[in-house]
Write an enzyme that holds these catalytic residues in place. Structure first.
Site, PDB file in Angstrom:
ATOM      1  CB  SER A   1       8.029  -2.164   2.695  1.00 53.86           C
ATOM      2  OG  SER A   1       7.799  -2.875   3.889  1.00 53.86           O
TER       3      SER A   1
ATOM      4  CG  HIS B   1       5.206  -4.610   0.102  1.00 58.57           C
ATOM      5  ND1 HIS B   1       4.966  -5.593  -0.843  1.00 58.57           N
ATOM      6  CD2 HIS B   1       5.996  -5.186   1.047  1.00 58.57           C
ATOM      7  CE1 HIS B   1       5.591  -6.698  -0.496  1.00 58.57           C
ATOM      8  NE2 HIS B   1       6.219  -6.485   0.662  1.00 58.57           N
TER       9      HIS B   1
ATOM     10  CG  ASP C   1       6.517  -6.552   4.311  1.00 54.53           C
ATOM     11  OD1 ASP C   1       6.632  -7.447   3.446  1.00 54.53           O
ATOM     12  OD2 ASP C   1       7.015  -5.418   4.197  1.00 54.53           O
TER      13      ASP C   1
ATOM     14  CG  MET D   1       6.595 -10.576   9.066  1.00 48.38           C
ATOM     15  SD  MET D   1       8.083  -9.818   9.730  1.00 48.38           S
ATOM     16  CE  MET D   1       8.563  -8.777   8.343  1.00 48.38           C
TER      17      MET D   1
ATOM     18  CG  HIS E   1       5.581 -10.267   1.366  1.00 47.11           C
ATOM     19  ND1 HIS E   1       6.861  -9.762   1.513  1.00 47.11           N
ATOM     20  CD2 HIS E   1       5.713 -11.623   1.340  1.00 47.11           C
ATOM     21  CE1 HIS E   1       7.719 -10.767   1.586  1.00 47.11           C
ATOM     22  NE2 HIS E   1       7.048 -11.904   1.492  1.00 47.11           N
TER      23      HIS E   1
ATOM     24  CG  MET F   1       7.077 -12.897   4.812  1.00 48.77           C
ATOM     25  SD  MET F   1       8.047 -11.458   5.275  1.00 48.77           S
ATOM     26  CE  MET F   1       6.819 -10.187   5.037  1.00 48.77           C
TER      27      MET F   1
ATOM     28  CG  MET G   1      11.444 -12.987  -0.536  1.00 48.31           C
ATOM     29  SD  MET G   1      10.684 -11.393  -0.129  1.00 48.31           S
ATOM     30  CE  MET G   1      11.820 -10.716   1.086  1.00 48.31           C
TER      31      MET G   1
ATOM     32  CG  ASP H   1      10.091  -7.291  -0.317  1.00 49.17           C
ATOM     33  OD1 ASP H   1      10.726  -6.363   0.208  1.00 49.17           O
ATOM     34  OD2 ASP H   1       9.113  -7.853   0.222  1.00 49.17           O
ATOM     35  N   GLY H   2      13.548  -6.303  -0.871  1.00 46.13           N
ATOM     36  CA  GLY H   2      14.671  -6.458   0.059  1.00 46.13           C
ATOM     37  C   GLY H   2      15.918  -5.740  -0.418  1.00 46.13           C
TER      38      GLY H   2
HETATM   39  C1  DX5 Z   1      11.203  -8.193   4.523  1.00 49.59           C
HETATM   40  C2  DX5 Z   1      10.008  -7.549   3.918  1.00 49.59           C
HETATM   41  C3  DX5 Z   1      10.303  -6.329   3.143  1.00 49.59           C
HETATM   42  C4  DX5 Z   1      10.980  -5.224   3.901  1.00 49.59           C
HETATM   43  C5  DX5 Z   1      11.876  -4.535   2.923  1.00 49.59           C
HETATM   44  O1  DX5 Z   1      10.858  -9.441   4.997  1.00 49.59           O
HETATM   45  O2  DX5 Z   1       9.343  -8.436   3.046  1.00 49.59           O
HETATM   46  O3  DX5 Z   1       9.156  -5.859   2.450  1.00 49.59           O
HETATM   47  O4  DX5 Z   1      10.098  -4.295   4.488  1.00 49.59           O
HETATM   48  O5  DX5 Z   1      12.642  -3.623   3.596  1.00 49.59           O
HETATM   49  P1  DX5 Z   1      13.927  -2.957   2.960  1.00 49.59           P
HETATM   50  O6  DX5 Z   1      13.495  -2.229   1.714  1.00 49.59           O
HETATM   51  O7  DX5 Z   1      14.380  -2.035   4.053  1.00 49.59           O
HETATM   52  O8  DX5 Z   1      14.911  -4.047   2.659  1.00 49.59           O
HETATM   53 ZN    ZN Z   2       7.675  -7.643   1.710  1.00 51.32          ZN
END
Ligand code: DX5
Ligand code: ZN
Length: 217
Positions: free
Chosen positions: A9, A34, A36, A38, A67, A69, A138, A176-177
């Site tokens: 990520s 990946h 992210d 938001m 991804h 969000m 998630m 993920d997470g």
């Molecule tokens: C959180 C993201 C993840 C995040 C994961 O909302 O979707 O992709 O970057 O980070 P780690 O691996 O540090 O939990």
């Molecule tokens: Zn993510």
């Protein structure tokens, strides 16, 4: 046994050294970058926008997995494809007309994914499952990197794999997470095929070696 696909990520990268970080990932065994995105509405955080993803796309030799969000993803799908998205995943909780959004992603030539938050049962995906390339489960509440893995995720992956066996046997299951070498093997055994890892990769003394270790979990 096929190897896990690893998706570092970018959220956890050092944005002051972005080109170096992408070059490192290009030289690693990772499968996707990946991305992210938001909106500060669906999740209580804002990451980066398309000028940044365009810059990543120019530098990356790996495919990119987006991804989203964001509350209203439909107007941004074309931008994602122009930014190099090969996979676009949208949240089940955020899409009023999920079937329409998944169809639009496919029509744009990308692979559609659906994401579920920790509180959303995998059974809510029954009718969309045959249409998607992946489901992203998630294992933290979305919005931030560096959170602790929620243990109930293993059971959800088991149940999702069982559903997929009848409805979409080639389904990729992404997690993920809070993913690290400490839970990667157990995730694979539960039925996961793709792992997203942010902090674990970028905080590792040797991220390239760490990605290899995750793949071999
Ligand atoms: C959180 C993201 C993840 C995040 C994961 O909302 O979707 O992709 O970057 O980070 P780690 O691996 O540090 O939990
Ligand atoms: Zn993510």
């Amino acid at each position: 046994m096929s190897k896990l696909k690893i998706c570092p990520s970018i959220l956890a990268a050092d944005f002051g050294q972005l080109n170096d970080q992408i070059a490192m990932l290009n030289n690693s065994a990772c499968d996707y970058l990946h991305i992210d995105m938001m909106d500060g509405v669906f999740v209580p955080n804002i990451s980066f926008g398309f000028p940044v993803t365009q810059a990543i796309f120019k530098q990356a030799s790996k495919p990119m997995d987006f991804h989203l969000m964001i509350k209203d993803a439909d107007p941004y799908l074309t931008h994602c494809v122009k930014s190099g998205a090969q996979i676009i995943s949208v949240h089940q909780e955020a899409c009023r007309h999920l079937h329409r959004t998944v169809s639009a992603i496919r029509d744009l030539g990308a692979k559609p994914g659906v994401v579920i938050n920790p509180h959303t049962p995998v059974e809510a995906l029954m009718d969309i499952l045959p249409m998607v390339y992946l489901v992203l489960v998630m294992s933290v509440n979305p919005g931030f990197g560096g959170q602790s893995f929620i243990d109930r995720t293993y059971d959800k992956i088991h149940r999702l794999r069982a559903l997929a066996n009848s409805l979409n046997p080639s389904l990729e299951i992404q997690v993920d997470g809070g993913v690290s070498v400490n839970n990667a093997t157990q995730l694979r055994e539960a039925g996961a095929t793709m792992l997203v890892a942010g902090s674990a990769v970028f905080k590792a003394p040797d991220p390239v070696e760490y990605i290899e270790a995750l793949r071999n979990s």
